[in-house]
Design an enzyme around this catalytic site. Structure first.
Site, PDB file in Angstrom:
ATOM      1  CG  ASP A 146     -42.629   2.586 -61.464  1.00 48.58           C
ATOM      2  OD1 ASP A 146     -41.755   2.384 -62.328  1.00 48.58           O
ATOM      3  OD2 ASP A 146     -42.999   1.715 -60.648  1.00 48.58           O
ATOM      4  CD  GLU A 147     -43.820  -0.922 -64.428  1.00 45.75           C
ATOM      5  OE1 GLU A 147     -43.630  -0.897 -65.656  1.00 45.75           O
ATOM      6  OE2 GLU A 147     -43.396  -1.821 -63.685  1.00 45.75           O
ATOM      7  NE  ARG A 199     -40.954 -10.927 -67.172  1.00 43.00           N
ATOM      8  CZ  ARG A 199     -40.564  -9.732 -66.764  1.00 43.00           C
ATOM      9  NH1 ARG A 199     -40.795  -9.355 -65.532  1.00 43.00           N
ATOM     10  NH2 ARG A 199     -39.925  -8.906 -67.573  1.00 43.00           N
ATOM     11  CD  GLN A 236     -40.398  -5.194 -69.119  1.00 37.97           C
ATOM     12  OE1 GLN A 236     -41.058  -5.918 -68.383  1.00 37.97           O
ATOM     13  NE2 GLN A 236     -39.290  -4.590 -68.715  1.00 37.97           N
ATOM     14  CE  LYS A 249     -40.245  -0.876 -63.206  1.00 35.62           C
ATOM     15  NZ  LYS A 249     -40.939  -0.390 -62.002  1.00 35.62           N
ATOM     16  CB  THR A 250     -38.052  -0.769 -57.640  1.00 40.01           C
ATOM     17  OG1 THR A 250     -39.025  -1.298 -58.544  1.00 40.01           O
ATOM     18  CG2 THR A 250     -38.757  -0.313 -56.373  1.00 40.01           C
TER      19      THR A 250
END
Length: 717
Positions: free
Chosen positions: A215-216, A602, A250, A35-36
Site C-alpha cells: 500500500d502507498e 483534502r 501524491q 483504495k483501502t
C-alpha cells in the site's frame, strides 16, 4: 459476507482491480478513489473466491494505524483474513529477522535502536566526532540504508561527498553488529541482504508468501523496492503475485527517502504488469478536482490520470489576495466565525500551511478571537523546545534574577556548567542578579570559561536594548535583538545539528519567532511588551485547553494532511518563496507541485487559497509574488477576491514560472551601479513579451528595468 455482496458495491475499475490475477498489478489510486476498500476487498476475494491460503498473503503499508485499519476491514469481509500478514514494512522486517537472525548476523533477542541510540553509537565508534557531527553522520547512515547501501558500497555521492563517510559508516556498523542489535534502517536492509545472498531462504520465503501487496507504494524507498524484488522473485520466476497500490501524484516524502521512480518505473521493473486506474473520486466536488488537476498536469514525471467527481459540481474555489500575513489570519478567523454563526462547526475547517512556523500567526489570532483549535502533528508554537529555549534567553536578559530561565539556558549548548555549579551560583545570588552571583564564586576552569561566555553574551544583549535610538532612519527592530540571542547563544547551531528534517523545521520556528519580534522596537520596553504579548497568548492557550470542547479548527502542515480530508480547507501562504520555496530544482519543484495537489484534494466541499503581497521574513517585511502554482490553475476555475497582483496570470505556465520572472521576482533585493540598493516591487510582461520590473531604491526613487538587457542591475545574495 459473500463475495457478490462486497463486489456489488464496487465501481467497474475497482472491481477490475479486485478480480485481476496472473501478472503483477499496479493500481493507480487517485485521491479519494477508495483504495483501502479495493485492497481489503481484494484480500477477502483472494481467500474466498481464489482459495488462496490466508497465511500466504503478505500486505504491507507504512503506518501501524493504516495496517490495523486494513486488517479490521479485511476481517469484516472475510474472517479468515485474520491469518494473513497485514503489517507495516518495518514490523515485517523485525518478524523476518527474529526468524533468520543468525544469517543476518544479529542477536536472537535484538532490540531496535532509535535515532538517539544511533548518535550515541556513532560517538563511540568514532570518538573524534563531536555530538553535532555524530548526529549528522547518524542521519546520513540512515539515509544510506534507505538507499540500500552498505559500508562497502562503491558510491556514496548521493548521501555524502565526504570521503570519510564510508569509514564512519563502517565503524558504526561494526560496533552495531558487536552489540547484536539493529537500527531502524536494518529492518529493511538486512532482510533484503539475507534474501539476496541466501537462495534457500529466498526459496523458502517464496513458498510461504504467494501474494505480496504494498500500500502507498509511491512512498517506498530504494531499500523497500529492493526487498520487494526479492520477495517477488522476479528473476527466478517464483510465481509470486505482486500487487502495489499508490498514486504518483501524491509522492511527497523525498526528504524521508521516498523514491518516486519506484512507481513510475514499476511496469519496466516488473514486466507484464497490468495497470488499473481508479479515477472516480468520492471525496471532493468537480470544481475542486479541476483545480487540482490543472496544477499537477504540469508535472512531467507522472503516469497520468484524471479524477472524476462523483459528488457533482459544487462551489467554485476562492483565491484571496491579501496585503500581509496579519490580514491573512484575520480574514481566515472572520470567515470561520461568520460560518460558525450560521451553524458550521469549527471542526469543518482546516488551515493548511507549508511549514510548522506558519502556525504562530493563526494560533495567536484564534486565541484572541476565542476560536478553539488543534495543531496536528506537532506541538503548539510556544511549547516547542527551541522556542522555550529562546524565550528563556529573552526573559533572563529582561530579568537577570530569573532562576528558571537561567537553569534552562546556561548549559545549553553544553558549557561545562552542570546542576551542582548552577546550585552554587543561585545560592550566591540571593538578593543579587544571577550575573553578579556568577562572579562571586570560584569555579573550575571549564565552568569559569563557560560562565564567562554566558555573561559576555548577556552583557552584549543588554547593551542592544539599553541604547537610546534617536536616529529614526537607523532604529533597530527587536527582531535584530532576538536574532542575536538565537545565534550568539549557540541555540541556532544546537537545534540545527539535529537530523536534516527536524533541524530545518526548528530553524524555521526560530526564524518565525524573530519575525514576530519585528513589530516591536529594540528597547527594554519593547522587549517587555513582546514578552507580555507572548505570556498573554500562553494564558489564553491554557484557558482554551481547559475547555474540553472537541469542536476545533485544525492547523496542519501540508505534509501531515496526507490521507486526511475536511469539509472546508484553506491553503495559506501561496507565495513564491513560501510555497514553493525559492531556488528549487526541477525535480524538487515537481514534488512541491504534488504537495499542492495533495493539499487541494483534502477539501470535500469548499476550498480557499490565500496569497499575501507582503510577509515578515528573516526579521524584515518583504514584498511577495503569487505562487507559480496559482498561475497554473486554469482561468475561470477560481473566484478571485482582493487586489490582483500584476504577476498573477491564471491559466498560464508563464508568469512567475518563466525563468527570468522567477529569478527577478517581486521582493528580490537588487543593486544598481547608479541608484544603489533597492527591492523589486512589481514585475510583469510587456506586450512585446519582455519582462519588466519596477524597483524601489533606498533613496525613495522608483525605476523600471528590463533585467534581460540591463547589465548594471544585479541581484543581491
Amino acid at each position: 459476507m459473500q463475495a457478490e455482496e462486497y463486489l456489488s458495491v464496487l465501481n467497474p475499475s475497482q472491481r477490475q482491480a479486485v478480480e485481476h490475477d496472473g501478472s503483477s498489478l499496479l493500481i493507480l489510486a487517485g485521491a479519494g478513489s477508495g483504495k483501502t476498500r479495493v485492497i481489503t476487498t481484494k484480500i477477502a476475494y483472494l481467500i474466498q473466491k481464489k482459495h488462496v491460503d490466508p497465511a500466504s498473503i503478505l500486505a504491507v503499508t507504512f503506518t501501524k494505524k493504516a495496517a490495523n485499519e486494513m486488517k479490521e476491514r479485511a476481517i469484516h469481509l472475510e474472517p479468515k483474513a485474520e491469518y494473513a500478514q497485514l503489517r507495516t514494512f518495518h514490523s515485517w522486517g523485525a518478524f523476518f529477522l527474529r526468524r533468520y537472525y543468525s544469517q543476518a548476523g544479529v542477536d536472537k533477542n535484538f532490540t531496535v535502536y532509535d535515532d538517539d541510540d544511533m548518535v550515541t553509537l556513532v560517538t563511540k565508534a568514532v570518538p573524534s566526532l563531536t555530538k553535532k557531527d555524530a548526529a549528522m553522520v547518524a542521519h546520513k547512515i540512515s539515509l544510506a540504508k534507505d538507499y540500500g547501501l552498505t559500508p562497502d558500497s562503491d558510491d556514496f555521492s548521493a548521501i555524502d561527498a565526504d570521503e570519510d563517510f564510508a569509514y564512519y559508516y563502517d565503524s558504526y556498523q561494526r560496533l552495531l553488529r558487536e552489540t547484536g542489535n539493529v537500527d531502524f534502517g536494518d529492518l529493511i536492509l538486512l532482510p533484503y541482504l539475507v534474501l539476496k545472498n541466501n537462495a534457500n531462504i529466498r526459496h523458502e520465503t517464496h513458498l510461504r508468501y504467494r501474494v505480496v501487496m504494498v500500500d502507498e507504494y509511491q512512498d517506498s524507498n530504494v531499500a523497500q523496492f529492493l526487498l520487494l524484488q526479492q520477495l517477488a522473485g522476479v528473476e527466478d520466476e517464483a510465481g509470486v503475485y505482486v500487487c502495489v497500490v499508490g498514486d504518483d501524484d501524491q509522492s511527497i516524502y523525498k526528504f524521508r527517502g521516498a523514491e518516486i521512480q519506484n512507481i513510475l518505473n514499476f511496469n519496466r521493473l516488473f514486466p507484464g504488469t497490468q495497470v488499473v486506474r481508479l479515477e472516480s473520486n468520492y471525496r471532493s466536488t468537480a470544481e475542486i478536482l479541476a483545480c487540482a488537476d490543472s496544477v499537477v498536469k504540469n508535472n512531467s514525471g507522472r503516469l497520468g490520470k484524471t479524477l472524476h467527481a462523483e459528488r457533482g459540481k459544487g462551489k467554485k474555489p476562492v483565491l484571496v489576495f491579501l496585503p500581509n500575513q496579519d490580514e491573512e489570519t484575520s480574514f481566515c478567523s472572520t470567515m470561520i466565525l461568520n460560518a460558525h454563526e450560521k451553524g458550521v462547526p469549527f471542526s469543518d475547517w482546516a488551515i493548511l500551511y507549508r511549514t510548522n512556523a506558519q502556525s504562530l500567526g493563526f494560533e495567536s489570532q484564534f486565541l484572541h478571537d476565542k476560536i478553539p483549535y488543534q495543531v496536528v502533528g506537532t506541538l503548539k508554537f510556544y511549547e516547542r523546545e527551541e522556542i522555550k529555549d529562546s524565550l528563556a534567553w529573552l526573559s533572563f536578559v529582561a530579568n537577570p534574577r530569573d532562576q528558571i530561565a537561567f537553569r534552562r539556558i546556561v548549559n545549553k549548548p553544553v558549557r561545562g556548567v552542570g546542576p551542582t555549579t548552577q546550585d552554587k551560583i543561585v545560592d550566591a545570588s540571593v538578593g543579587l542578579s544571577i550575573l553578579e552571583g556568577c562572579r562571586r564564586i570560584k569555579l573550575s576552569k571549564k565552568a569559569a570559561e563557560g560562565i564567562e561566555l554566558f555573561c559576555s553574551l548577556n552583557e552584549k544583549l543588554a547593551s542592544m536594548i539599553d541604547v537610546k535610538q534617536d536616529d529614526e532612519e537607523k532604529i533597530m527592530h527587536l527582531s535584530d535583538f532576538v536574532q542575536e540571542a538565537v545565534k550568539g547563544s549557540g541555540l541556532e547551531d544546537y537545534h540545527k545539528s539535529q537530523d536534516e528534517v527536524a533541524g530545518t523545521q526548528k530553524l524555521a520556528n526560530l526564524q518565525e519567532l524573530v519575525n514576530s519580534a519585528s513589530l516591536y522596537p529594540c528597547t527594554r520596553e519593547g522587549l517587555l511588551e513582546f514578552l507580555d504579548h507572548i505570556e498573554l497568548d500562553r494564558t489564553l492557550e491554557n484557558e482554551a485547553e481547559e475547555d474540553e470542547n472537541q469542536d476545533r479548527v485544525t492547523l496542519i502542515t501540508l505534509h501531515n494532511t496526507k490521507g486526511l480530508e475536511y469539509p472546508r480547507v484553506i491553503i495559506t501562504g501561496m507565495e513564491y518563496g513560501v510555497f514553493p520555496r525559492e531556488n528549487k530544482s526541477a525535480e524538487e519543484l515537481e514534488e512541491e507541485r504534488r504537495l499542492c495537489y495533495v493539499g487541494i484534494t483534502r477539501a470535500r466541499d469548499e476550498l480557499y487559497l490565500t496569497s499575501c503581497s507582503m510577509r515578515r521574513m528573516y526579521g524584515q517585511t518583504k514584498f511577495m509574488s503569487p505562487s507559480p502554482f496559482l498561475n497554473e490553475i486554469d482561468k475561470g476555475l477560481l473566484k478571485v477576491l482582493g487586489d490582483r497582483p500584476d504577476s498573477f496570470s491564471p491559466g498560464s505556465a508563464t508568469g512567475d514560472s518563466d525563468p527570468i520572472a522567477q529569478k527577478w521576482h517581486k521582493g528580490a533585493l537588487v543593486y544598481h551601479d547608479d541608484w544603489g540598493h533597492g527591492q523589486i516591487i512589481s514585475g510583469k510582461f510587456s506586450e512585446d513579451g519582455d519582462y519588466v520590473v519596477s524597483v524601489q531604491f533606498e533613496n525613495g526613487g522608483t525605476k523600471k528595468f528590463l533585467p534581460k538587457y540591463q547589465k548594471s542591475l544585479m541581484l543581491e545574495g
